[in-house]
Design a protein around this motif. Structure first.
Motif, PDB file in Angstrom:
ATOM      1  N   ALA A 147     -68.798  64.133   6.358  1.00 48.15           N
ATOM      2  CA  ALA A 147     -69.042  64.022   4.922  1.00 48.15           C
ATOM      3  C   ALA A 147     -70.358  63.319   4.643  1.00 48.15           C
ATOM      4  N   LEU A 148     -70.634  62.235   5.370  1.00 50.00           N
ATOM      5  CA  LEU A 148     -71.904  61.545   5.187  1.00 50.00           C
ATOM      6  C   LEU A 148     -73.075  62.433   5.584  1.00 50.00           C
ATOM      7  N   ALA A 164     -61.726  53.852   5.716  1.00 52.12           N
ATOM      8  CA  ALA A 164     -61.138  52.865   6.618  1.00 52.12           C
ATOM      9  C   ALA A 164     -61.480  53.135   8.076  1.00 52.12           C
ATOM     10  N   SER A 165     -61.878  54.364   8.389  1.00 50.22           N
ATOM     11  CA  SER A 165     -62.262  54.709   9.770  1.00 50.22           C
ATOM     12  C   SER A 165     -63.649  55.332   9.744  1.00 50.22           C
ATOM     13  N   PRO A 166     -64.696  54.506   9.626  1.00 45.53           N
ATOM     14  CA  PRO A 166     -66.057  55.038   9.447  1.00 45.53           C
ATOM     15  C   PRO A 166     -66.610  55.769  10.662  1.00 45.53           C
ATOM     16  N   THR A 167     -65.939  55.684  11.806  1.00 49.04           N
ATOM     17  CA  THR A 167     -66.423  56.398  12.996  1.00 49.04           C
ATOM     18  C   THR A 167     -65.717  57.732  13.207  1.00 49.04           C
ATOM     19  N   SER A 168     -64.823  58.104  12.291  1.00 47.21           N
ATOM     20  CA  SER A 168     -64.101  59.362  12.452  1.00 47.21           C
ATOM     21  C   SER A 168     -65.033  60.541  12.202  1.00 47.21           C
ATOM     22  N   PRO A 169     -64.777  61.677  12.863  1.00 50.61           N
ATOM     23  CA  PRO A 169     -65.639  62.856  12.651  1.00 50.61           C
ATOM     24  C   PRO A 169     -65.651  63.333  11.197  1.00 50.61           C
ATOM     25  N   ALA A 215     -65.241  61.302   2.109  1.00 45.53           N
ATOM     26  CA  ALA A 215     -65.761  60.043   2.642  1.00 45.53           C
ATOM     27  C   ALA A 215     -64.924  58.861   2.169  1.00 45.53           C
ATOM     28  N   GLY A 216     -64.497  58.871   0.911  1.00 40.48           N
ATOM     29  CA  GLY A 216     -63.661  57.787   0.424  1.00 40.48           C
ATOM     30  C   GLY A 216     -62.298  57.761   1.080  1.00 40.48           C
ATOM     31  N   SER A 217     -61.743  58.926   1.360  1.00 39.49           N
ATOM     32  CA  SER A 217     -60.427  58.969   1.990  1.00 39.49           C
ATOM     33  C   SER A 217     -60.455  58.496   3.437  1.00 39.49           C
ATOM     34  N   ARG A 218     -61.612  58.548   4.075  1.00 38.29           N
ATOM     35  CA  ARG A 218     -61.746  58.114   5.472  1.00 38.29           C
ATOM     36  C   ARG A 218     -62.607  56.859   5.600  1.00 38.29           C
TER      37      ARG A 218
END
Length: 253
Positions: A209-210, A199-204, A194-197
């Motif tokens: 992860a969430l 910047a793109s909170p809408t990515s699959p 989740a931390g690595s992505r």
């Protein structure tokens, strides 16, 4: 009988002071002071901020190793692990951030375990009371790896509480550390991803992860609620159930 020679007064005072300083309660007081001081340093200095923004003047493998060391120290000072896990993913990505977060988790657990075992165990073990506390102590002492693995897999158990509970028990260090690494891997990986992505909170990947964290949180809440309900039912049945022990037959006149 020959008289036992007395120690000179300075030496006798030194012996008494050493016994006092090495007593269980003196060591426990030192543990409390150390933990309180570490928590105070975190509140005043807030090292999690420079962990999140990156370590200064370092890059590559050196930065990852330093991050893992700082991660372990911060967990001993009660910095929340989800924040550190997300920072590991945001700074170093999944491939480097996940090993750094797991290494920091194991390091922090080991440091807390050793502090609790050396400074707090002798003072606190005589005060273990209650069915739940004694049951947890027996499980950790007899089935150390399995019990620690269950505590790490259950997301509702505080990290520091599990560390010091294990330190007070009779579990050995190696099973405790290996179970910590295995049991914390899934939840740590979810936060790192989740931390690595972030910047793109809408990515699959981010949403997955969430979703994993949400499912584990709900499952933990359900298990905790069911456990409390079962304990309350057991307690009420013990209070209201009549004594079913057989009464001896009356003696004949």
């Amino acid at each position: 009988m020959p008289r036992v020679p007395r120690l000179p007064l300075p030496y006798a005072a030194a012996v008494r002071c050493s016994r006092l300083l090495l007593s269980p309660w003196a060591r426990f007081a030192l543990l409390v002071v150390l933990l309180a001081g570490a928590a105070g340093v975190v509140l005043a200095w807030q090292p999690q901020h420079w962990l999140i923004h990156g370590l200064p003047r370092t890059s590559g493998t050196t930065a990852v190793v330093l991050f893992a060391l700082a991660y372990g120290l911060c967990t001993v000072a009660f910095v929340p692990r989800p924040l550190l896990n997300a920072a590991a993913g945001a700074l170093y990505g999944i491939h480097a951030g996940l090993p750094a977060a797991i290494a920091g988790t194991v390091l922090g657990a080991g440091l807390a375990f050793l502090l609790g075992r050396l400074l707090g165990r002798d003072a606190l073990r005589p005060f273990l009371r209650g069915r739940i506390v004694l049951s947890l102590d027996r499980q950790l002492s007899r089935h150390g790896f399995r019990s620690t693995l269950a505590l790490r897999l259950f997301p509702g158990v505080p990290f520091a509480a599990a560390n010091y509970a294990a330190a007070i028990s009779r579990i050995r260090l190696l099973p405790f550390l290996t179970a910590t690494a295995a049991g914390s891997a899934a939840n740590t990986a979810a936060y790192v991803v989740a931390g690595s992505r972030a910047a793109s909170p809408t990515s699959p990947v981010f949403l997955g992860a969430l979703g994993f964290l949400g499912v584990t949180g709900v499952a933990a809440a359900m298990v905790a609620r069911r456990t409390r309900t079962a304990r309350a039912a057991d307690a009420s049945s013990e209070v209201t159930s009549p004594d079913r022990r057989a009464t001896p037959p009356a003696e004949s006149a």
